[in-house]
Design an enzyme around this catalytic site. Sequence first.
Site, mmCIF file in Angstrom:
data_model
loop_
_atom_site.group_PDB
_atom_site.id
_atom_site.type_symbol
_atom_site.label_atom_id
_atom_site.label_comp_id
_atom_site.label_asym_id
_atom_site.label_seq_id
_atom_site.Cartn_x
_atom_site.Cartn_y
_atom_site.Cartn_z
ATOM 1 N N GLY A 1 -21.893 69.071 33.308
ATOM 2 C CA GLY A 1 -22.245 68.020 32.205
ATOM 3 C C GLY A 1 -23.971 67.958 31.914
ATOM 4 C CG HIS B 1 -18.822 66.114 29.604
ATOM 5 N ND1 HIS B 1 -19.857 65.319 29.911
ATOM 6 C CD2 HIS B 1 -18.247 66.226 30.943
ATOM 7 C CE1 HIS B 1 -19.935 64.848 31.049
ATOM 8 N NE2 HIS B 1 -18.858 65.223 31.700
ATOM 9 C CG ASP B 2 -21.962 65.048 26.849
ATOM 10 O OD1 ASP B 2 -22.139 64.527 25.494
ATOM 11 O OD2 ASP B 2 -21.459 64.312 27.486
#
Length: 264
Positions: free
Chosen positions: A139, A121-122
């Site tokens: 992440g 994520h991200d």
Amino acid sequence: MTAIHATAIVDPGAELDSTVTVGPYTVIGPHVKVGAGTTVGPHCVLEGHTTIGRDNRIFQFNSLGAIPQDKKYAGEPCELIIGDRNTIREFCTFNIGSPGGGGITRVGDDNWLMAYVHLAHDCVVGNHTIFANNSQLAGHVEVGDWVILGGFTVVHQFVKIGAHSMTAMCTMLLADLPPFVMSQGQPAQARSMNYEGLRRRGFSAARVSAVKAMHKALYRQDLTLQVARERIADLVKISPESLPDVQMMLSFLDQTSPQRGIVR
């Protein structure tokens, strides 16, 4: 008409350009958008709020847009955005973003992402990168343009990887990797600069010489990071042509957190 195999399951809410091809047994969710000329192979799952641009080649057995592997995630409508002309080989897993990291996982244009690559994520990936098999990003990792990650490279969360840098096979990045640097090891250590890669990308002899001088300041002269910054800034006086490269290096060093530091 979009060429969708009879065994594929495409939600009526999905937005696929008429030139998109979808292979057998692929599943595409209601919030997915796929641009012109993109091909999606068999046995893929495209889900979440995922936007995919033009002329991408997505091979079989990919999972794109699944929720983040983050216990804090509570179903927020975060996104995965993939640009144009990317090649995504087998068994890659790209997760959507998380509310704590801006909500978007982003991949740029013209990237070559080999089998089993994981983008948590991200993560933010630039343009023209190459990720060899089993490159794994935790992440919030940021990857600049023209980066090459060797096979089985693993990257700690929140690490930044500067443009034109490169890792060897089985490298472990626990600190930020400055632009142009070639690294290897567990944890990674700086070995050289990516001189040959720069020449192939059209860097002049003067610019390559300036990159060599940056390498000496950071790694060969036993200087503090602050003094190394000052030496790098002075390179513009000798080689005005190196201004964009110097600015990129200084900007990267300014954004590195003292807790994480750079690969040394």
